[in-house]
Scaffold this motif. Structure first.
Motif, PDB file in Angstrom:
ATOM      1  N   GLU A  33      56.577  35.232 -84.025  1.00 39.03           N
ATOM      2  CA  GLU A  33      55.489  36.175 -84.266  1.00 39.03           C
ATOM      3  C   GLU A  33      54.151  35.559 -83.864  1.00 39.03           C
ATOM      4  OE1 GLU A  33      55.634  37.432 -88.302  1.00 39.03           O
ATOM      5  OE2 GLU A  33      57.577  38.455 -88.099  1.00 39.03           O
ATOM      6  N   ILE A  34      53.981  34.277 -84.181  1.00 38.85           N
ATOM      7  CA  ILE A  34      52.740  33.582 -83.820  1.00 38.85           C
ATOM      8  C   ILE A  34      52.560  33.552 -82.307  1.00 38.85           C
ATOM      9  CG2 ILE A  34      51.622  31.307 -83.778  1.00 38.85           C
ATOM     10  CD1 ILE A  34      52.843  30.809 -86.559  1.00 38.85           C
ATOM     11  N   LEU A  35      53.626  33.233 -81.591  1.00 38.58           N
ATOM     12  CA  LEU A  35      53.535  33.126 -80.134  1.00 38.58           C
ATOM     13  C   LEU A  35      53.326  34.491 -79.486  1.00 38.58           C
ATOM     14  CD1 LEU A  35      56.280  30.426 -79.462  1.00 38.58           C
ATOM     15  CD2 LEU A  35      53.835  30.136 -79.916  1.00 38.58           C
ATOM     16  N   ALA A  36      53.939  35.524 -80.054  1.00 41.00           N
ATOM     17  CA  ALA A  36      53.723  36.880 -79.537  1.00 41.00           C
ATOM     18  C   ALA A  36      52.270  37.298 -79.747  1.00 41.00           C
ATOM     19  CB  ALA A  36      54.673  37.856 -80.218  1.00 41.00           C
ATOM     20  N   GLN A  37      51.710  36.934 -80.912  1.00 38.47           N
ATOM     21  CA  GLN A  37      50.321  37.271 -81.205  1.00 38.47           C
ATOM     22  C   GLN A  37      49.340  36.562 -80.269  1.00 38.47           C
ATOM     23  OE1 GLN A  37      49.912  36.304 -85.366  1.00 38.47           O
ATOM     24  NE2 GLN A  37      51.168  38.053 -86.035  1.00 38.47           N
ATOM     25  N   LYS A  38      49.759  35.417 -79.737  1.00 39.65           N
ATOM     26  CA  LYS A  38      48.919  34.679 -78.800  1.00 39.65           C
ATOM     27  C   LYS A  38      49.073  35.206 -77.366  1.00 39.65           C
ATOM     28  CE  LYS A  38      48.619  30.359 -81.401  1.00 39.65           C
ATOM     29  NZ  LYS A  38      47.141  30.447 -81.522  1.00 39.65           N
ATOM     30  N   HIS A  39      49.850  36.254 -77.202  1.00 37.21           N
ATOM     31  CA  HIS A  39      50.047  36.893 -75.891  1.00 37.21           C
ATOM     32  C   HIS A  39      50.632  35.922 -74.868  1.00 37.21           C
ATOM     33  CE1 HIS A  39      47.915  40.547 -77.117  1.00 37.21           C
ATOM     34  NE2 HIS A  39      47.025  39.754 -77.680  1.00 37.21           N
ATOM     35  N   ILE A  40      51.532  35.051 -75.325  1.00 37.49           N
ATOM     36  CA  ILE A  40      52.229  34.151 -74.413  1.00 37.49           C
ATOM     37  C   ILE A  40      53.394  34.935 -73.819  1.00 37.49           C
ATOM     38  CG2 ILE A  40      53.486  31.978 -74.175  1.00 37.49           C
ATOM     39  CD1 ILE A  40      51.906  30.950 -76.609  1.00 37.49           C
ATOM     40  N   VAL A  41      53.257  35.298 -72.554  1.00 37.72           N
ATOM     41  CA  VAL A  41      54.232  36.198 -71.920  1.00 37.72           C
ATOM     42  C   VAL A  41      55.146  35.480 -70.934  1.00 37.72           C
ATOM     43  CG1 VAL A  41      52.684  38.174 -72.194  1.00 37.72           C
ATOM     44  CG2 VAL A  41      52.638  36.836 -70.062  1.00 37.72           C
ATOM     45  N   THR A  42      54.873  34.201 -70.675  1.00 36.89           N
ATOM     46  CA  THR A  42      55.652  33.446 -69.690  1.00 36.89           C
ATOM     47  C   THR A  42      56.098  32.119 -70.280  1.00 36.89           C
ATOM     48  OG1 THR A  42      54.369  34.434 -67.894  1.00 36.89           O
ATOM     49  CG2 THR A  42      55.643  32.455 -67.383  1.00 36.89           C
ATOM     50  N   ASP A  43      57.382  31.838 -70.177  1.00 32.63           N
ATOM     51  CA  ASP A  43      57.987  30.602 -70.663  1.00 32.63           C
ATOM     52  C   ASP A  43      58.613  29.884 -69.474  1.00 32.63           C
ATOM     53  OD1 ASP A  43      59.596  28.611 -71.755  1.00 32.63           O
ATOM     54  OD2 ASP A  43      60.976  29.996 -72.754  1.00 32.63           O
ATOM     55  N   CYS A  44      57.962  28.828 -68.987  1.00 28.55           N
ATOM     56  CA  CYS A  44      58.466  28.041 -67.863  1.00 28.55           C
ATOM     57  C   CYS A  44      59.254  26.850 -68.418  1.00 28.55           C
ATOM     58  CB  CYS A  44      57.318  27.551 -66.992  1.00 28.55           C
ATOM     59  SG  CYS A  44      56.496  28.860 -66.064  1.00 28.55           S
ATOM     60  N   ASP A  45      60.557  26.902 -68.260  1.00 27.03           N
ATOM     61  CA  ASP A  45      61.470  25.922 -68.837  1.00 27.03           C
ATOM     62  C   ASP A  45      61.768  24.838 -67.801  1.00 27.03           C
ATOM     63  OD1 ASP A  45      63.542  24.558 -70.100  1.00 27.03           O
ATOM     64  OD2 ASP A  45      64.495  26.386 -70.860  1.00 27.03           O
ATOM     65  N   LEU A  46      61.289  23.613 -68.057  1.00 18.30           N
ATOM     66  CA  LEU A  46      61.409  22.502 -67.114  1.00 18.30           C
ATOM     67  C   LEU A  46      62.706  21.731 -67.271  1.00 18.30           C
ATOM     68  CD1 LEU A  46      57.791  21.062 -67.587  1.00 18.30           C
ATOM     69  CD2 LEU A  46      58.521  22.776 -65.922  1.00 18.30           C
TER      70      LEU A  46
ATOM     71  N   LEU B 106      49.384  35.678 -64.064  1.00 13.75           N
ATOM     72  CA  LEU B 106      48.990  36.051 -65.422  1.00 13.75           C
ATOM     73  C   LEU B 106      47.895  37.110 -65.410  1.00 13.75           C
ATOM     74  CD1 LEU B 106      48.785  32.616 -67.306  1.00 13.75           C
ATOM     75  CD2 LEU B 106      50.482  34.426 -67.668  1.00 13.75           C
ATOM     76  N   ASP B 107      48.035  38.108 -66.270  1.00 12.90           N
ATOM     77  CA  ASP B 107      46.954  39.055 -66.496  1.00 12.90           C
ATOM     78  C   ASP B 107      45.862  38.392 -67.328  1.00 12.90           C
ATOM     79  OD1 ASP B 107      48.200  41.052 -65.069  1.00 12.90           O
ATOM     80  OD2 ASP B 107      49.202  41.906 -66.831  1.00 12.90           O
ATOM     81  N   GLU B 108      44.717  39.021 -67.389  1.00 14.60           N
ATOM     82  CA  GLU B 108      43.535  38.413 -68.006  1.00 14.60           C
ATOM     83  C   GLU B 108      43.768  37.974 -69.449  1.00 14.60           C
ATOM     84  OE1 GLU B 108      38.814  39.496 -68.891  1.00 14.60           O
ATOM     85  OE2 GLU B 108      40.115  40.904 -67.808  1.00 14.60           O
TER      86      GLU B 108
END
Length: 258
Positions: free
Chosen positions: A48-61, A143-145
């Motif tokens: 929920e915290i990460l969704a609220q921060k608008h993190i839309v991309t997860d780059c898995d190294l 990324l969008d703004e």
């Protein structure tokens, strides 16, 4: 600095890369790009915290094996991308420089310090590492703004530290700040595990204890020296090795600095 460490139950090294002084009097944007350790133990509250921060991309190294057995827990609105940074068929981590990479070299490569330094340099030279870095930059550019991105490995130190260093170098952040960001992984684990934020005094003590000439610092310096000396700077690496355009370079800096 207290905005840098994001306290989560299921990750212990989730950090905002914002706030560093960049080139031309600008600074790295807060709440735009994050670095982290493994994300397979996230709780519902974490997500929920990460969704609220608008993190839309997860780059898995991480490697395909790591991704398969310790799958990231994905929150609402996020897309997962495989950006594995190691050549999984080559576990020696010895330099294997392609003709294409040699042609892009401006000067001879610096000699890396230790096995970690050699591993970092190999990632910069190896086609697999270059493809992973390019994918991360492509996702940043898309990324969008109001959206943000996180990249991560398992511990959030080595592979993640390399990508963070390349990004910060590209934004014109000073070498000592790039090294300090890398070294923070060692220092902030205890605070995250205890679910406490470091006070201003804690942070001052951390900074005073940092050994910018130690083994870990020398390893991260390999990244900076390889790009600056071997390729003539970040711009050349971004344009000639990763094959981006000058417009992409400007957009990258405009997206991540204010």
């Amino acid at each position: 600095m207290n905005d840098r460490l994001i306290i989560l139950d299921g990750a212990v090294n989730f950090r905002d890369l914002g706030g560093y002084v960049a080139a031309n009097g600008r600074s790295v944007c807060w709440q735009k790009i994050y670095r982290s350790d493994r994300l397979d133990n996230l709780t519902m509250q974490d997500m929920e915290i990460l969704a609220q921060k608008h993190i839309v991309t997860d780059c898995d190294l991480r490697t395909s094996y790591e991704q398969s057995y310790w799958r990231d827990r994905l929150w609402d609105g996020v897309a997962h991308y495989d950006c594995h940074i190691y050549n999984e068929e080559d576990i020696t981590y010895e330099n294997q420089i392609t003709t294409e990479t040699v042609n892009n070299l401006i000067n001879s490569l610096p000699v890396p310090q230790g096995i970690v330094g050699r591993r970092y340099q190999k990632i910069l030279l190896d086609k697999t590492g270059q493809m992973a870095l390019k994918r991360v930059f492509q996702e940043i550019l898309s990324l969008d703004e109001n959206d943000a991105l996180v990249f991560h490995c398992t511990a959030g130190k080595d592979r993640t530290g390399l990508v963070a260093a390349v990004i910060l170098l590209g934004l014109g952040v000073k070498e000592e700040d790039i090294i300090a960001d890398y070294l923070l992984s060692n220092e902030l684990y205890l605070f995250s595990i205890k679910h406490t934020l470091p006070t201003d005094d804690d942070l001052q003590n951390i900074i005073e204890r940092m050994n910018l000439n130690g083994v870990d610092a020398l390893s991260i310096q390999t990244i900076i020296q390889t790009i600056n000396q071997g390729f003539g700077g970040f711009d050349n690496y971004f344009l000639k090795v990763l094959n981006f355009s000058k417009a992409d370079l400007s957009e990258f800096r405009n997206k991540l600095t204010v």
